[in-house]
Design an enzyme around this catalytic site. Structure first.
Site, PDB file in Angstrom:
ATOM      1  N   ALA A 156       7.470  -5.438   4.208  1.00 58.05           N
ATOM      2  CA  ALA A 156       7.306  -6.163   5.469  1.00 58.05           C
ATOM      3  C   ALA A 156       6.371  -7.345   5.260  1.00 58.05           C
ATOM      4  O   ALA A 156       5.618  -7.395   4.282  1.00 58.05           O
ATOM      5  CB  ALA A 156       6.742  -5.251   6.558  1.00 58.05           C
ATOM      6  N   TYR A 157       6.443  -8.275   6.182  1.00 58.11           N
ATOM      7  CA  TYR A 157       5.450  -9.343   6.276  1.00 58.11           C
ATOM      8  C   TYR A 157       4.364  -8.819   7.197  1.00 58.11           C
ATOM      9  O   TYR A 157       4.595  -8.587   8.370  1.00 58.11           O
ATOM     10  CB  TYR A 157       6.102 -10.603   6.854  1.00 58.11           C
ATOM     11  CG  TYR A 157       5.214 -11.823   6.876  1.00 58.11           C
ATOM     12  CD1 TYR A 157       4.078 -11.879   7.676  1.00 58.11           C
ATOM     13  CD2 TYR A 157       5.512 -12.936   6.104  1.00 58.11           C
ATOM     14  CE1 TYR A 157       3.256 -13.001   7.703  1.00 58.11           C
ATOM     15  CE2 TYR A 157       4.699 -14.073   6.127  1.00 58.11           C
ATOM     16  CZ  TYR A 157       3.577 -14.085   6.922  1.00 58.11           C
ATOM     17  OH  TYR A 157       2.770 -15.195   6.952  1.00 58.11           O
ATOM     18  N   THR A 158       3.146  -8.607   6.653  1.00 55.63           N
ATOM     19  CA  THR A 158       2.107  -7.909   7.411  1.00 55.63           C
ATOM     20  C   THR A 158       0.855  -8.745   7.674  1.00 55.63           C
ATOM     21  O   THR A 158      -0.102  -8.217   8.241  1.00 55.63           O
ATOM     22  CB  THR A 158       1.691  -6.619   6.679  1.00 55.63           C
ATOM     23  OG1 THR A 158       1.232  -6.956   5.364  1.00 55.63           O
ATOM     24  CG2 THR A 158       2.858  -5.644   6.577  1.00 55.63           C
ATOM     25  N   TRP A 188      -3.074   0.962  11.438  1.00 55.15           N
ATOM     26  CA  TRP A 188      -4.344   0.829  10.724  1.00 55.15           C
ATOM     27  C   TRP A 188      -4.248   1.405   9.302  1.00 55.15           C
ATOM     28  O   TRP A 188      -5.082   2.195   8.872  1.00 55.15           O
ATOM     29  CB  TRP A 188      -5.453   1.535  11.475  1.00 55.15           C
ATOM     30  CG  TRP A 188      -5.765   1.035  12.856  1.00 55.15           C
ATOM     31  CD1 TRP A 188      -4.970   0.275  13.666  1.00 55.15           C
ATOM     32  CD2 TRP A 188      -6.958   1.297  13.619  1.00 55.15           C
ATOM     33  NE1 TRP A 188      -5.586   0.047  14.881  1.00 55.15           N
ATOM     34  CE2 TRP A 188      -6.809   0.663  14.872  1.00 55.15           C
ATOM     35  CE3 TRP A 188      -8.123   2.009  13.356  1.00 55.15           C
ATOM     36  CZ2 TRP A 188      -7.783   0.712  15.867  1.00 55.15           C
ATOM     37  CZ3 TRP A 188      -9.101   2.066  14.336  1.00 55.15           C
ATOM     38  CH2 TRP A 188      -8.931   1.412  15.581  1.00 55.15           C
ATOM     39  N   TYR A 221       3.990 -10.905  14.886  1.00 59.54           N
ATOM     40  CA  TYR A 221       4.217  -9.798  13.952  1.00 59.54           C
ATOM     41  C   TYR A 221       4.813  -8.605  14.700  1.00 59.54           C
ATOM     42  O   TYR A 221       5.827  -8.038  14.281  1.00 59.54           O
ATOM     43  CB  TYR A 221       2.906  -9.415  13.270  1.00 59.54           C
ATOM     44  CG  TYR A 221       2.954  -8.084  12.557  1.00 59.54           C
ATOM     45  CD1 TYR A 221       3.680  -7.913  11.381  1.00 59.54           C
ATOM     46  CD2 TYR A 221       2.268  -6.974  13.067  1.00 59.54           C
ATOM     47  CE1 TYR A 221       3.727  -6.684  10.732  1.00 59.54           C
ATOM     48  CE2 TYR A 221       2.310  -5.747  12.420  1.00 59.54           C
ATOM     49  CZ  TYR A 221       3.037  -5.608  11.264  1.00 59.54           C
ATOM     50  OH  TYR A 221       3.077  -4.386  10.627  1.00 59.54           O
ATOM     51  N   THR A 227       5.290  -0.165  13.390  1.00 54.86           N
ATOM     52  CA  THR A 227       3.879  -0.381  13.678  1.00 54.86           C
ATOM     53  C   THR A 227       3.526  -0.131  15.138  1.00 54.86           C
ATOM     54  O   THR A 227       4.376  -0.264  16.032  1.00 54.86           O
ATOM     55  CB  THR A 227       3.501  -1.834  13.322  1.00 54.86           C
ATOM     56  OG1 THR A 227       2.164  -2.113  13.727  1.00 54.86           O
ATOM     57  CG2 THR A 227       4.417  -2.825  14.030  1.00 54.86           C
ATOM     58  N   ASP A 228       2.255   0.187  15.364  1.00 54.77           N
ATOM     59  CA  ASP A 228       1.717   0.282  16.721  1.00 54.77           C
ATOM     60  C   ASP A 228       1.717  -1.067  17.435  1.00 54.77           C
ATOM     61  O   ASP A 228       1.591  -1.127  18.660  1.00 54.77           O
ATOM     62  CB  ASP A 228       0.286   0.822  16.683  1.00 54.77           C
ATOM     63  CG  ASP A 228      -0.643  -0.078  15.888  1.00 54.77           C
ATOM     64  OD1 ASP A 228      -0.422  -0.245  14.668  1.00 54.77           O
ATOM     65  OD2 ASP A 228      -1.594  -0.632  16.469  1.00 54.77           O
ATOM     66  N   GLN A 253       0.818  -1.215   0.000  1.00 52.52           N
ATOM     67  CA  GLN A 253       0.000   0.000   0.000  1.00 52.52           C
ATOM     68  C   GLN A 253       0.854   1.268   0.000  1.00 52.52           C
ATOM     69  O   GLN A 253       0.637   2.177  -0.809  1.00 52.52           O
ATOM     70  CB  GLN A 253      -0.921   0.002   1.230  1.00 52.52           C
ATOM     71  CG  GLN A 253      -1.948  -1.109   1.232  1.00 52.52           C
ATOM     72  CD  GLN A 253      -2.884  -0.986   2.422  1.00 52.52           C
ATOM     73  OE1 GLN A 253      -3.870  -0.254   2.390  1.00 52.52           O
ATOM     74  NE2 GLN A 253      -2.571  -1.702   3.483  1.00 52.52           N
ATOM     75  N   LEU A 254       1.832   1.331   0.906  1.00 56.35           N
ATOM     76  CA  LEU A 254       2.682   2.520   0.976  1.00 56.35           C
ATOM     77  C   LEU A 254       3.564   2.635  -0.254  1.00 56.35           C
ATOM     78  O   LEU A 254       3.739   3.727  -0.804  1.00 56.35           O
ATOM     79  CB  LEU A 254       3.527   2.486   2.249  1.00 56.35           C
ATOM     80  CG  LEU A 254       4.493   3.647   2.441  1.00 56.35           C
ATOM     81  CD1 LEU A 254       3.767   4.985   2.435  1.00 56.35           C
ATOM     82  CD2 LEU A 254       5.288   3.475   3.743  1.00 56.35           C
TER      83      LEU A 254
END
Length: 284
Positions: free
Chosen positions: A62-64, A152, A127, A103-104, A12-13
């Site tokens: 990344a592996y998300t 998110w 993760y 990430t959060d 996405q990014l």
């Protein structure tokens, strides 16, 4: 002309960065994905970087898949941790700049107030654990690097909550969404703009920064807004997390404090609903 290497070009990014790259003709962008620079093959990373010779690396790969990560632990650690270490080592040797996206999920979700960069980390799923290890490796090998924790993430590209909700709302009369996980979404287009703002600024401040859109909502609130803005007739109901079990635990509270990135780079952070409306206007 400086070269900017973006890993995770198909994410996405990465796709949002591709969309705005033409606004920055002063840079040569090189976008790599699994084929061009496989982050799961540690032996090839340095060779790939030597061939490209980037001045700036945006580590967006990344592996998300959070639940699947619980069953592919070795692969996830390679991509989210060890590959980041390789990027950081190369950048340190070749004096390249590196911006890494985290990430959060490095937090346990028990906070009651927006999470600052100084908050203690304590991941509750694999993760999050591997993303924290990636952060630690970067800071160890490249103290001059920048880490941006976000949360998110969604966009018109790839698989994400917004697109899943739109699909379900078109297929079903009613859906249920968890209402006890709190945070704020991030439109990947906004995050891409912030990354480029940092790069073109005359300031390079190493360390960890937090970024998401402004506001505080639950996933249920997010789904309701998607339903209202898109005008779909589906009814949305709130449920608790224990009614919607997943393989990996999720933090109950993920709201990020963005004061540091605002004060350091003077970025304007849109409200989550404004960004959602912009994305849906583009996508629908």
């Amino acid at each position: 002309m400086q070269k900017i290497l973006v890993t995770g070009a198909g994410g996405q990014l990465g796709l949002e960065l591709q969309a705005i790259a033409k606004q920055h003709p002063q840079f040569e962008f090189i976008f790599t994905d699994r084929e061009e620079l496989p982050l799961n093959d540690l032996d090839t990373i340095a060779t790939g970087l030597n061939n490209i010779r980037p001045d700036i690396i945006i580590s967006a790969g990344a592996y998300t898949a959070v639940d699947k990560a619980e069953t592919e632990k070795e692969l996830v650690d390679v991509v989210n941790h060890l590959a980041v270490a390789e990027l950081a080592k190369w950048a340190a040797i070749h004096t390249a700049k590196l911006i890494h996206i985290s990430t959060d999920y490095v937090f346990d979700g028990t906070s009651k107030t927006p999470l600052s960069e100084m908050e203690a980390t304590a991941p509750i799923n694999w993760y999050g654990e591997t993303k924290l290890r990636g952060e630690q490796a970067l800071l160890r090998y490249l103290p001059e690097g920048i880490i941006i924790r976000t949360a998110w993430v969604y966009s018109e590209f790839g698989t994400n909550f917004v697109k899943t909700m739109l699909r379900l709302m078109n297929e079903k009369d009613t859906i249920s969404v968890v209402n006890d996980q709190i945070g704020s979404p991030t439109y990947a287009s906004d995050l891409a703009e912030v990354i480029m703002a940092i790069i073109v600024s005359e300031k390079w401040e190493p360390g960890i920064f937090h970024y998401s859109n402004n506001g505080e909502i639950s996933w249920y609130d997010f789904a309701k807004a998607i339903q209202e803005i898109s005008g779909l007739g589906c009814e949305v109901y709130g449920v608790t997390s224990d009614q919607f079990p997943t393989l990996a635990k999720r933090p109950k509270y993920s709201l990020l404090n963005k004061t540091k990135i605002q004060e350091t780079y003077h970025v304007v952070i849109p409200h989550w609903k404004d960004s959602l409306e912009r994305m849906l206007t583009t996508y629908i």
